[in-house]
Design a protein around this motif. Sequence first.
Motif, PDB file in Angstrom:
ATOM      1  N   UNK A  22      33.002  29.793  29.870  1.00 36.26           N
ATOM      2  CA  UNK A  22      32.991  31.257  29.768  1.00 36.26           C
ATOM      3  C   UNK A  22      32.003  31.855  30.771  1.00 36.26           C
ATOM      4  N   UNK A  23      30.843  31.241  30.916  1.00 30.73           N
ATOM      5  CA  UNK A  23      29.849  31.732  31.874  1.00 30.73           C
ATOM      6  C   UNK A  23      30.388  31.683  33.301  1.00 30.73           C
ATOM      7  N   UNK A  24      31.117  30.622  33.635  1.00 25.03           N
ATOM      8  CA  UNK A  24      31.708  30.493  34.972  1.00 25.03           C
ATOM      9  C   UNK A  24      32.782  31.555  35.183  1.00 25.03           C
ATOM     10  N   UNK A  25      33.583  31.803  34.149  1.00 17.43           N
ATOM     11  CA  UNK A  25      34.643  32.819  34.236  1.00 17.43           C
ATOM     12  C   UNK A  25      34.042  34.184  34.564  1.00 17.43           C
ATOM     13  N   UNK A  26      32.975  34.548  33.859  1.00 16.77           N
ATOM     14  CA  UNK A  26      32.329  35.838  34.108  1.00 16.77           C
ATOM     15  C   UNK A  26      31.740  35.888  35.514  1.00 16.77           C
ATOM     16  N   UNK A  27      31.156  34.779  35.951  1.00 19.28           N
ATOM     17  CA  UNK A  27      30.575  34.720  37.293  1.00 19.28           C
ATOM     18  C   UNK A  27      31.638  34.936  38.360  1.00 19.28           C
ATOM     19  N   UNK A  28      32.786  34.272  38.202  1.00 19.88           N
ATOM     20  CA  UNK A  28      33.868  34.422  39.179  1.00 19.88           C
ATOM     21  C   UNK A  28      34.371  35.862  39.202  1.00 19.88           C
ATOM     22  N   UNK A  29      34.494  36.470  38.027  1.00 21.03           N
ATOM     23  CA  UNK A  29      34.989  37.849  37.975  1.00 21.03           C
ATOM     24  C   UNK A  29      34.059  38.807  38.702  1.00 21.03           C
ATOM     25  N   UNK A  30      32.759  38.657  38.500  1.00 19.30           N
ATOM     26  CA  UNK A  30      31.833  39.595  39.132  1.00 19.30           C
ATOM     27  C   UNK A  30      31.776  39.372  40.642  1.00 19.30           C
ATOM     28  N   UNK A  31      32.050  38.155  41.089  1.00 21.64           N
ATOM     29  CA  UNK A  31      32.062  37.887  42.526  1.00 21.64           C
ATOM     30  C   UNK A  31      33.244  38.549  43.219  1.00 21.64           C
ATOM     31  N   UNK A  57      38.134  43.240  31.408  1.00 23.14           N
ATOM     32  CA  UNK A  57      38.173  41.784  31.264  1.00 23.14           C
ATOM     33  C   UNK A  57      36.845  41.233  30.757  1.00 23.14           C
ATOM     34  N   UNK A  58      35.737  41.833  31.200  1.00 23.31           N
ATOM     35  CA  UNK A  58      34.426  41.393  30.709  1.00 23.31           C
ATOM     36  C   UNK A  58      34.346  41.583  29.197  1.00 23.31           C
ATOM     37  N   UNK A  59      34.847  42.708  28.722  1.00 30.51           N
ATOM     38  CA  UNK A  59      34.847  42.967  27.280  1.00 30.51           C
ATOM     39  C   UNK A  59      35.713  41.938  26.558  1.00 30.51           C
ATOM     40  N   UNK A  60      36.885  41.650  27.116  1.00 33.17           N
ATOM     41  CA  UNK A  60      37.775  40.671  26.488  1.00 33.17           C
ATOM     42  C   UNK A  60      37.128  39.289  26.434  1.00 33.17           C
ATOM     43  N   UNK A  96      41.688  34.697  33.720  1.00 35.53           N
ATOM     44  CA  UNK A  96      41.247  36.090  33.701  1.00 35.53           C
ATOM     45  C   UNK A  96      40.767  36.582  35.061  1.00 35.53           C
ATOM     46  N   UNK A  97      39.942  35.809  35.788  1.00 36.17           N
ATOM     47  CA  UNK A  97      39.483  36.311  37.091  1.00 36.17           C
ATOM     48  C   UNK A  97      40.632  36.615  38.050  1.00 36.17           C
ATOM     49  N   UNK A  98      41.663  35.762  38.070  1.00 40.87           N
ATOM     50  CA  UNK A  98      42.788  35.974  38.981  1.00 40.87           C
ATOM     51  C   UNK A  98      43.574  37.232  38.622  1.00 40.87           C
ATOM     52  N   UNK A  99      43.997  37.339  37.359  1.00 36.09           N
ATOM     53  CA  UNK A  99      44.825  38.496  36.983  1.00 36.09           C
ATOM     54  C   UNK A  99      44.017  39.786  37.011  1.00 36.09           C
ATOM     55  N   UNK A 180      43.510  48.476  26.287  1.00 30.58           N
ATOM     56  CA  UNK A 180      42.195  49.020  25.909  1.00 30.58           C
ATOM     57  C   UNK A 180      42.091  49.146  24.393  1.00 30.58           C
ATOM     58  N   UNK A 181      43.186  49.550  23.746  1.00 29.94           N
ATOM     59  CA  UNK A 181      43.178  49.731  22.292  1.00 29.94           C
ATOM     60  C   UNK A 181      42.867  48.420  21.580  1.00 29.94           C
ATOM     61  N   UNK A 182      43.477  47.330  22.045  1.00 27.40           N
ATOM     62  CA  UNK A 182      43.209  46.027  21.423  1.00 27.40           C
ATOM     63  C   UNK A 182      41.742  45.640  21.619  1.00 27.40           C
ATOM     64  N   UNK A 183      41.228  45.895  22.815  1.00 25.80           N
ATOM     65  CA  UNK A 183      39.817  45.588  23.072  1.00 25.80           C
ATOM     66  C   UNK A 183      38.909  46.376  22.136  1.00 25.80           C
ATOM     67  N   UNK A 184      39.238  47.636  21.904  1.00 26.31           N
ATOM     68  CA  UNK A 184      38.429  48.466  21.014  1.00 26.31           C
ATOM     69  C   UNK A 184      38.512  47.971  19.570  1.00 26.31           C
ATOM     70  N   UNK A 185      39.696  47.487  19.175  1.00 23.59           N
ATOM     71  CA  UNK A 185      39.856  46.954  17.818  1.00 23.59           C
ATOM     72  C   UNK A 185      38.920  45.775  17.579  1.00 23.59           C
TER      73      UNK A 185
END
Length: 202
Positions: A22-31, A57-60, A96-99, A180-185
Amino acid sequence: MPDKVVANMGKNRLEAFSDGVVAIIITIMVLELKVPHGDSLGVLAPLTPVFMSYVLSFIYVGIYWNNHHHMLHACTRVTGGILWANLHLLFWLSLFPFVTAWMGENHFAAAPSALYGGVLLAAAIAYWILQQTIIAAQGAASPLKAAIGTDWKGKLSPAFYALGILSTFFLPWVAQALYVAVALIWLVPDRRIEVSLPQDRA
């Protein structure tokens, strides 16, 4: 006692590996947030869709990490099936980072948004499979099964994702609203498991 120690060692290793992924996924997304050329605020405007995709995606990812953490607290032992089900979940999360980047770079166009929703749907199904695998390993008196109850959020989310995927080709803004609605739920941490477990385990 030895069996309990072995079970905890297996669970701790599973949780540590999952946290690392999960930490790597977040790192790739922010890059994927490329630094623009220029020193004015105006140069940030073209990055708005990319940044909005990243935030969603970060929230998800945070939601999955949070609920995965709580679910493993209810896991009494780790089986081979649980290991593979967990890897299955991590596979979809790793996309997640790709999509996210594809959807943001193309300003929420239909095909990227549909694929984004497809990955969200697949991740939700994978999470459900992991949950059911843990319940099956625990037997009839599964504490996890008792904790999740009717799991209305888990049942509603895939329906929203499927509807969002279909909406991308007709009403793109509806698709984004559903994501967004699902994320808020799920934004408020699901404490059903934590509350239902004894204090020494939770």
